[in-house]
Design a protein around this motif. Sequence first.
Motif, PDB file in Angstrom:
ATOM      1  N   PHE A 285       0.823  -1.203   0.000  1.00 31.44           N
ATOM      2  CA  PHE A 285       0.000   0.000   0.000  1.00 31.44           C
ATOM      3  C   PHE A 285       0.861   1.259   0.000  1.00 31.44           C
ATOM      4  N   VAL A 286       1.875   1.302   0.850  1.00 32.06           N
ATOM      5  CA  VAL A 286       2.748   2.489   0.920  1.00 32.06           C
ATOM      6  C   VAL A 286       3.539   2.658  -0.375  1.00 32.06           C
ATOM      7  N   ALA A 287       4.062   1.562  -0.922  1.00 29.03           N
ATOM      8  CA  ALA A 287       4.821   1.649  -2.169  1.00 29.03           C
ATOM      9  C   ALA A 287       3.926   2.094  -3.324  1.00 29.03           C
ATOM     10  N   ALA A 288       2.730   1.556  -3.404  1.00 31.52           N
ATOM     11  CA  ALA A 288       1.806   1.936  -4.472  1.00 31.52           C
ATOM     12  C   ALA A 288       1.368   3.384  -4.322  1.00 31.52           C
ATOM     13  N   LEU A 289       1.142   3.825  -3.109  1.00 32.82           N
ATOM     14  CA  LEU A 289       0.768   5.217  -2.884  1.00 32.82           C
ATOM     15  C   LEU A 289       1.904   6.158  -3.267  1.00 32.82           C
ATOM     16  N   ALA A 290       3.133   5.789  -2.899  1.00 26.25           N
ATOM     17  CA  ALA A 290       4.288   6.616  -3.253  1.00 26.25           C
ATOM     18  C   ALA A 290       4.480   6.644  -4.766  1.00 26.25           C
ATOM     19  N   THR A 291       4.300   5.505  -5.412  1.00 27.95           N
ATOM     20  CA  THR A 291       4.442   5.454  -6.871  1.00 27.95           C
ATOM     21  C   THR A 291       3.360   6.292  -7.541  1.00 27.95           C
ATOM     22  N   SER A 292       2.154   6.210  -7.054  1.00 29.25           N
ATOM     23  CA  SER A 292       1.058   6.971  -7.639  1.00 29.25           C
ATOM     24  C   SER A 292       1.262   8.469  -7.449  1.00 29.25           C
ATOM     25  N   VAL A 293       1.693   8.882  -6.289  1.00 29.64           N
ATOM     26  CA  VAL A 293       1.933  10.310  -6.030  1.00 29.64           C
ATOM     27  C   VAL A 293       3.115  10.808  -6.852  1.00 29.64           C
ATOM     28  N   THR A 294       4.150  10.000  -6.977  1.00 35.18           N
ATOM     29  CA  THR A 294       5.300  10.392  -7.795  1.00 35.18           C
ATOM     30  C   THR A 294       4.904  10.543  -9.261  1.00 35.18           C
ATOM     31  N   GLY A 295       4.123   9.604  -9.763  1.00 40.66           N
ATOM     32  CA  GLY A 295       3.655   9.700 -11.142  1.00 40.66           C
ATOM     33  C   GLY A 295       2.742  10.895 -11.354  1.00 40.66           C
ATOM     34  N   TRP A 296       1.926  11.207 -10.374  1.00 46.20           N
ATOM     35  CA  TRP A 296       1.040  12.374 -10.493  1.00 46.20           C
ATOM     36  C   TRP A 296       1.834  13.668 -10.454  1.00 46.20           C
ATOM     37  N   ALA A 297       2.874  13.727  -9.567  1.00 48.55           N
ATOM     38  CA  ALA A 297       3.687  14.940  -9.434  1.00 48.55           C
ATOM     39  C   ALA A 297       4.544  15.177 -10.665  1.00 48.55           C
ATOM     40  N   THR A 298       4.992  14.123 -11.325  1.00 48.93           N
ATOM     41  CA  THR A 298       5.856  14.269 -12.503  1.00 48.93           C
ATOM     42  C   THR A 298       5.078  14.193 -13.803  1.00 48.93           C
ATOM     43  N   SER A 299       3.764  14.089 -13.709  1.00 52.77           N
ATOM     44  CA  SER A 299       2.886  13.991 -14.884  1.00 52.77           C
ATOM     45  C   SER A 299       3.250  12.808 -15.777  1.00 52.77           C
ATOM     46  N   THR A 300       3.583  11.679 -15.143  1.00 49.41           N
ATOM     47  CA  THR A 300       3.892  10.451 -15.854  1.00 49.41           C
ATOM     48  C   THR A 300       2.695   9.504 -15.699  1.00 49.41           C
ATOM     49  N   ALA A 301       1.953   9.362 -16.770  1.00 49.49           N
ATOM     50  CA  ALA A 301       0.724   8.571 -16.718  1.00 49.49           C
ATOM     51  C   ALA A 301       0.983   7.096 -16.396  1.00 49.49           C
ATOM     52  N   PRO A 302       1.989   6.437 -17.026  1.00 55.50           N
ATOM     53  CA  PRO A 302       2.199   5.021 -16.693  1.00 55.50           C
ATOM     54  C   PRO A 302       2.570   4.791 -15.224  1.00 55.50           C
ATOM     55  N   LEU A 303       3.333   5.726 -14.655  1.00 57.58           N
ATOM     56  CA  LEU A 303       3.719   5.588 -13.257  1.00 57.58           C
ATOM     57  C   LEU A 303       2.497   5.775 -12.340  1.00 57.58           C
ATOM     58  N   THR A 304       1.666   6.743 -12.673  1.00 56.59           N
ATOM     59  CA  THR A 304       0.434   6.957 -11.911  1.00 56.59           C
ATOM     60  C   THR A 304      -0.489   5.753 -12.020  1.00 56.59           C
ATOM     61  N   ASP A 305      -0.632   5.218 -13.218  1.00 55.05           N
ATOM     62  CA  ASP A 305      -1.487   4.049 -13.416  1.00 55.05           C
ATOM     63  C   ASP A 305      -0.969   2.836 -12.642  1.00 55.05           C
ATOM     64  N   ALA A 306       0.345   2.631 -12.652  1.00 52.95           N
ATOM     65  CA  ALA A 306       0.932   1.510 -11.906  1.00 52.95           C
ATOM     66  C   ALA A 306       0.671   1.662 -10.411  1.00 52.95           C
ATOM     67  N   GLY A 307       0.776   2.888  -9.916  1.00 53.38           N
ATOM     68  CA  GLY A 307       0.510   3.130  -8.504  1.00 53.38           C
ATOM     69  C   GLY A 307      -0.949   2.884  -8.158  1.00 53.38           C
ATOM     70  N   LEU A 308      -1.859   3.305  -9.033  1.00 59.10           N
ATOM     71  CA  LEU A 308      -3.278   3.092  -8.777  1.00 59.10           C
ATOM     72  C   LEU A 308      -3.644   1.607  -8.814  1.00 59.10           C
ATOM     73  N   ILE A 309      -3.043   0.870  -9.732  1.00 56.01           N
ATOM     74  CA  ILE A 309      -3.286  -0.581  -9.786  1.00 56.01           C
ATOM     75  C   ILE A 309      -2.768  -1.249  -8.510  1.00 56.01           C
ATOM     76  N   GLY A 310      -1.611  -0.796  -8.034  1.00 55.62           N
ATOM     77  CA  GLY A 310      -1.082  -1.332  -6.775  1.00 55.62           C
ATOM     78  C   GLY A 310      -1.995  -1.006  -5.597  1.00 55.62           C
ATOM     79  N   LEU A 311      -2.554   0.205  -5.588  1.00 58.96           N
ATOM     80  CA  LEU A 311      -3.498   0.566  -4.527  1.00 58.96           C
ATOM     81  C   LEU A 311      -4.757  -0.294  -4.596  1.00 58.96           C
ATOM     82  N   LEU A 312      -5.245  -0.522  -5.795  1.00 59.41           N
ATOM     83  CA  LEU A 312      -6.427  -1.361  -5.951  1.00 59.41           C
ATOM     84  C   LEU A 312      -6.155  -2.803  -5.518  1.00 59.41           C
TER      85      LEU A 312
END
Length: 129
Positions: free
Chosen positions: A15-42
């Motif tokens: 959960f923490v890794a997926a949240l960090a990945t999702s926030v990092t992808g959102w902050a850097t405007s990287t869609a694949p990174l954000t999507d990977a983080g959201l899938i990990g959260l799900l």
Amino acid sequence: MIYRRMTPGLTITLFVAALATSVTGWATSTAPLTDAGLIGLLAAVPLMYWVMITRTHEVTAEQIAQAEARGYVKALDHVGRGVIDVPPPPSPGQCEECGRDLSPADVISLNARRRPDANTTIEENRAVP
């Protein structure tokens, strides 16, 4: 058994890794990174629910002992206050108001053929047709 011990730690880590990945992808405007983080959260959320449900169903010996002690104290309190009375002994099948040989009025026969009449005796009620 070891799976149940490892699952909470793995779930929190995921959960923490997926949240960090999702926030990092959102902050850097990287869609694949954000999507990977959201899938990990799900993936982590159902595991978190499973961990919480299994923890609520596990009871320790200490919790059982505390519950028994509380019940014992409550029972002693009820007996001390007179809340728990000794039940009256069962009647021998005689009705004081009806007379000595009549069936009590509060006895209900479940068999339709054997329903007692108000003025029948116990022996007549026991007779099976």
